[in-house]
Design a protein around this motif. Structure first.
Motif, PDB file in Angstrom:
ATOM      1  N   GLN A  64       0.835  -1.207   0.000  1.00  0.00           N
ATOM      2  CA  GLN A  64       0.000   0.000   0.000  1.00  0.00           C
ATOM      3  C   GLN A  64       0.864   1.249   0.000  1.00  0.00           C
ATOM      4  O   GLN A  64       1.895   1.308   0.662  1.00  0.00           O
ATOM      5  CB  GLN A  64      -0.902   0.016   1.234  1.00  0.00           C
ATOM      6  CG  GLN A  64      -1.815   1.227   1.272  1.00  0.00           C
ATOM      7  CD  GLN A  64      -2.757   1.186   2.462  1.00  0.00           C
ATOM      8  OE1 GLN A  64      -3.380   0.182   2.721  1.00  0.00           O
ATOM      9  NE2 GLN A  64      -2.840   2.289   3.179  1.00  0.00           N
ATOM     10  N   ALA A  65       0.414   2.238  -0.767  1.00  0.00           N
ATOM     11  CA  ALA A  65       1.072   3.546  -0.780  1.00  0.00           C
ATOM     12  C   ALA A  65       0.045   4.583  -0.353  1.00  0.00           C
ATOM     13  O   ALA A  65      -1.160   4.388  -0.520  1.00  0.00           O
ATOM     14  CB  ALA A  65       1.603   3.874  -2.167  1.00  0.00           C
ATOM     15  N   CYS A  98       3.372  -1.359  -5.135  1.00  0.00           N
ATOM     16  CA  CYS A  98       2.165  -1.196  -4.328  1.00  0.00           C
ATOM     17  C   CYS A  98       0.944  -1.513  -5.186  1.00  0.00           C
ATOM     18  O   CYS A  98       0.867  -1.100  -6.333  1.00  0.00           O
ATOM     19  CB  CYS A  98       2.075   0.232  -3.791  1.00  0.00           C
ATOM     20  SG  CYS A  98       3.419   0.638  -2.663  1.00  0.00           S
ATOM     21  N   HIS A  99       0.001  -2.232  -4.612  1.00  0.00           N
ATOM     22  CA  HIS A  99      -1.220  -2.627  -5.328  1.00  0.00           C
ATOM     23  C   HIS A  99      -2.394  -1.712  -5.015  1.00  0.00           C
ATOM     24  O   HIS A  99      -3.449  -1.820  -5.631  1.00  0.00           O
ATOM     25  CB  HIS A  99      -1.599  -4.064  -4.973  1.00  0.00           C
ATOM     26  CG  HIS A  99      -0.542  -5.050  -5.324  1.00  0.00           C
ATOM     27  ND1 HIS A  99      -0.090  -5.242  -6.614  1.00  0.00           N
ATOM     28  CD2 HIS A  99       0.174  -5.897  -4.554  1.00  0.00           C
ATOM     29  CE1 HIS A  99       0.847  -6.169  -6.622  1.00  0.00           C
ATOM     30  NE2 HIS A  99       1.030  -6.583  -5.384  1.00  0.00           N
ATOM     31  N   GLU A 100      -2.202  -0.826  -4.050  1.00  0.00           N
ATOM     32  CA  GLU A 100      -3.280   0.039  -3.615  1.00  0.00           C
ATOM     33  C   GLU A 100      -2.667   1.381  -3.223  1.00  0.00           C
ATOM     34  O   GLU A 100      -1.616   1.419  -2.589  1.00  0.00           O
ATOM     35  CB  GLU A 100      -3.939  -0.642  -2.409  1.00  0.00           C
ATOM     36  CG  GLU A 100      -4.992   0.124  -1.701  1.00  0.00           C
ATOM     37  CD  GLU A 100      -5.588  -0.699  -0.558  1.00  0.00           C
ATOM     38  OE1 GLU A 100      -6.710  -1.175  -0.740  1.00  0.00           O
ATOM     39  OE2 GLU A 100      -4.928  -0.845   0.495  1.00  0.00           O
ATOM     40  N   VAL A 101      -3.336   2.455  -3.624  1.00  0.00           N
ATOM     41  CA  VAL A 101      -2.885   3.800  -3.252  1.00  0.00           C
ATOM     42  C   VAL A 101      -4.048   4.489  -2.544  1.00  0.00           C
ATOM     43  O   VAL A 101      -5.169   4.520  -3.054  1.00  0.00           O
ATOM     44  CB  VAL A 101      -2.435   4.626  -4.482  1.00  0.00           C
ATOM     45  CG1 VAL A 101      -1.946   6.001  -4.053  1.00  0.00           C
ATOM     46  CG2 VAL A 101      -1.361   3.886  -5.270  1.00  0.00           C
ATOM     47  N   MET A 102      -3.743   5.021  -1.353  1.00  0.00           N
ATOM     48  CA  MET A 102      -4.753   5.682  -0.535  1.00  0.00           C
ATOM     49  C   MET A 102      -4.425   7.173  -0.441  1.00  0.00           C
ATOM     50  O   MET A 102      -3.271   7.567  -0.613  1.00  0.00           O
ATOM     51  CB  MET A 102      -4.750   5.097   0.881  1.00  0.00           C
ATOM     52  CG  MET A 102      -4.925   3.599   0.950  1.00  0.00           C
ATOM     53  SD  MET A 102      -6.601   3.067   0.635  1.00  0.00           S
ATOM     54  CE  MET A 102      -7.435   3.720   2.062  1.00  0.00           C
ATOM     55  N   LEU A 103      -5.435   7.966  -0.108  1.00  0.00           N
ATOM     56  CA  LEU A 103      -5.200   9.379   0.178  1.00  0.00           C
ATOM     57  C   LEU A 103      -6.364   9.932   0.967  1.00  0.00           C
ATOM     58  O   LEU A 103      -7.449   9.353   0.994  1.00  0.00           O
ATOM     59  CB  LEU A 103      -4.979  10.190  -1.104  1.00  0.00           C
ATOM     60  CG  LEU A 103      -6.086  10.242  -2.158  1.00  0.00           C
ATOM     61  CD1 LEU A 103      -7.155  11.283  -1.804  1.00  0.00           C
ATOM     62  CD2 LEU A 103      -5.497  10.575  -3.511  1.00  0.00           C
ATOM     63  N   GLU A 104      -6.109  11.038   1.636  1.00  0.00           N
ATOM     64  CA  GLU A 104      -7.146  11.808   2.294  1.00  0.00           C
ATOM     65  C   GLU A 104      -7.210  13.161   1.607  1.00  0.00           C
ATOM     66  O   GLU A 104      -6.189  13.721   1.244  1.00  0.00           O
ATOM     67  CB  GLU A 104      -6.850  12.034   3.783  1.00  0.00           C
ATOM     68  CG  GLU A 104      -6.946  10.795   4.646  1.00  0.00           C
ATOM     69  CD  GLU A 104      -5.630  10.049   4.727  1.00  0.00           C
ATOM     70  OE1 GLU A 104      -5.646   8.861   5.086  1.00  0.00           O
ATOM     71  OE2 GLU A 104      -4.578  10.636   4.408  1.00  0.00           O
ATOM     72  N   VAL A 140     -11.695   9.859   2.401  1.00  0.00           N
ATOM     73  CA  VAL A 140     -10.666   8.853   2.142  1.00  0.00           C
ATOM     74  C   VAL A 140     -10.954   8.261   0.766  1.00  0.00           C
ATOM     75  O   VAL A 140     -12.085   7.858   0.467  1.00  0.00           O
ATOM     76  CB  VAL A 140     -10.670   7.747   3.219  1.00  0.00           C
ATOM     77  CG1 VAL A 140      -9.592   6.715   2.930  1.00  0.00           C
ATOM     78  CG2 VAL A 140     -10.486   8.350   4.599  1.00  0.00           C
ATOM     79  N   MET A 141      -9.916   8.221  -0.072  1.00  0.00           N
ATOM     80  CA  MET A 141     -10.074   7.696  -1.430  1.00  0.00           C
ATOM     81  C   MET A 141      -9.024   6.625  -1.674  1.00  0.00           C
ATOM     82  O   MET A 141      -7.944   6.650  -1.091  1.00  0.00           O
ATOM     83  CB  MET A 141      -9.941   8.828  -2.454  1.00  0.00           C
ATOM     84  CG  MET A 141     -10.965   9.938  -2.252  1.00  0.00           C
ATOM     85  SD  MET A 141     -10.860  11.262  -3.483  1.00  0.00           S
ATOM     86  CE  MET A 141     -11.762  10.500  -4.841  1.00  0.00           C
ATOM     87  N   ARG A 142      -9.370   5.664  -2.545  1.00  0.00           N
ATOM     88  CA  ARG A 142      -8.469   4.549  -2.821  1.00  0.00           C
ATOM     89  C   ARG A 142      -8.437   4.250  -4.317  1.00  0.00           C
ATOM     90  O   ARG A 142      -9.453   4.335  -4.999  1.00  0.00           O
ATOM     91  CB  ARG A 142      -8.951   3.311  -2.061  1.00  0.00           C
ATOM     92  CG  ARG A 142      -8.116   2.070  -2.369  1.00  0.00           C
ATOM     93  CD  ARG A 142      -8.571   0.876  -1.576  1.00  0.00           C
ATOM     94  NE  ARG A 142      -9.931   0.531  -1.962  1.00  0.00           N
ATOM     95  CZ  ARG A 142     -10.705  -0.306  -1.285  1.00  0.00           C
ATOM     96  NH1 ARG A 142     -10.278  -0.862  -0.177  1.00  0.00           N
ATOM     97  NH2 ARG A 142     -11.920  -0.581  -1.702  1.00  0.00           N
ATOM     98  N   LEU A 143      -7.259   3.873  -4.768  1.00  0.00           N
ATOM     99  CA  LEU A 143      -7.047   3.401  -6.136  1.00  0.00           C
ATOM    100  C   LEU A 143      -6.452   2.014  -6.039  1.00  0.00           C
ATOM    101  O   LEU A 143      -5.424   1.815  -5.384  1.00  0.00           O
ATOM    102  CB  LEU A 143      -6.077   4.330  -6.875  1.00  0.00           C
ATOM    103  CG  LEU A 143      -5.586   3.863  -8.242  1.00  0.00           C
ATOM    104  CD1 LEU A 143      -6.713   3.863  -9.259  1.00  0.00           C
ATOM    105  CD2 LEU A 143      -4.435   4.737  -8.724  1.00  0.00           C
ATOM    106  N   ILE A 144      -7.114   1.049  -6.654  1.00  0.00           N
ATOM    107  CA  ILE A 144      -6.553  -0.294  -6.773  1.00  0.00           C
ATOM    108  C   ILE A 144      -5.843  -0.325  -8.115  1.00  0.00           C
ATOM    109  O   ILE A 144      -6.437  -0.016  -9.147  1.00  0.00           O
ATOM    110  CB  ILE A 144      -7.646  -1.387  -6.733  1.00  0.00           C
ATOM    111  CG1 ILE A 144      -8.504  -1.260  -5.478  1.00  0.00           C
ATOM    112  CG2 ILE A 144      -7.030  -2.771  -6.861  1.00  0.00           C
ATOM    113  CD1 ILE A 144      -7.792  -1.566  -4.191  1.00  0.00           C
ATOM    114  N   THR A 145      -4.555  -0.683  -8.109  1.00  0.00           N
ATOM    115  CA  THR A 145      -3.783  -0.615  -9.351  1.00  0.00           C
ATOM    116  C   THR A 145      -4.155  -1.751 -10.291  1.00  0.00           C
ATOM    117  O   THR A 145      -4.656  -2.795  -9.877  1.00  0.00           O
ATOM    118  CB  THR A 145      -2.277  -0.673  -9.062  1.00  0.00           C
ATOM    119  OG1 THR A 145      -1.969  -1.953  -8.510  1.00  0.00           O
ATOM    120  CG2 THR A 145      -1.843   0.426  -8.116  1.00  0.00           C
ATOM    121  N   ASP A 146      -3.874  -1.558 -11.575  1.00  0.00           N
ATOM    122  CA  ASP A 146      -4.118  -2.589 -12.581  1.00  0.00           C
ATOM    123  C   ASP A 146      -3.354  -3.858 -12.248  1.00  0.00           C
ATOM    124  O   ASP A 146      -3.822  -4.957 -12.470  1.00  0.00           O
ATOM    125  CB  ASP A 146      -3.695  -2.090 -13.973  1.00  0.00           C
ATOM    126  CG  ASP A 146      -4.596  -0.969 -14.468  1.00  0.00           C
ATOM    127  OD1 ASP A 146      -5.722  -0.847 -13.970  1.00  0.00           O
ATOM    128  OD2 ASP A 146      -4.159  -0.217 -15.348  1.00  0.00           O
TER     129      ASP A 146
END
Length: 155
Positions: A64-65, A98-104, A140-146
């Motif tokens: 995770q990033a 990283c397979h997932e990127v999070m942010l606020e 809170v937002m999330r991106l799951i990578t390809d």
């Protein structure tokens, strides 16, 4: 971003985020983890006429990033610079595997939310009173990578 950029970055930080600006020590701490084979951070600056006009940072931990910060000078907001900084952070997340990127993101920062959505981030929750001292909630937002999707489909 390197240590000699911190003073110029702090000027922009205090202008853009007067209530909850990062301190010099926070930037130093992040940059301490941005070099060498054990690096877990990626920080970059965008320079224009007159100095630093934007910066961004990412922290990785395992798969995770987290986008730590993205900032663009007010007179350059809406020019695509934020998107270019975000794209660089996403490349760094891929390099960190990283397979997932999070942010606020502040709930009242609609412009930033739209940027993140264009890059595939989806809202997944809130953090009440996250931004202090203004007591502003964070989306809170999330991106799951390809890469993660491919592994799930083929794994």
């Amino acid at each position: 971003m390197r240590w000699w950029d911190i003073d110029r970055v702090l000027g922009l930080e205090k202008e853009l985020f007067p209530e909850d600006a990062w301190s010099r020590g926070m930037f130093w701490s992040e940059l301490a983890h941005a070099r060498g084979p054990e690096a877990t951070r990626r920080y970059l600056v965008a320079e224009g006429e007159g100095g630093i006009v934007g910066y961004a940072g990412l922290a990785s931990s395992g798969e995770q990033a987290d986008v730590q910060t993205i900032a663009v000078a007010r007179d350059l907001q809406g020019t695509g610079l934020g998107g270019r900084l975000l794209a660089e952070l996403l490349r760094a997340a891929t390099a960190f595997e990283c397979h997932e990127v999070m942010l606020e993101c502040r709930v009242d920062n609609v412009r930033a939310q739209k940027l993140y959505e264009r890059y595939g981030f989806e809202p997944i929750g809130f953090r009440r009173g996250y931004y202090q001292p203004g007591n502003v909630d964070a989306l809170v937002m999330r991106l799951i990578t390809d890469q993660a999707t491919e592994e799930k489909n083929h794994g």
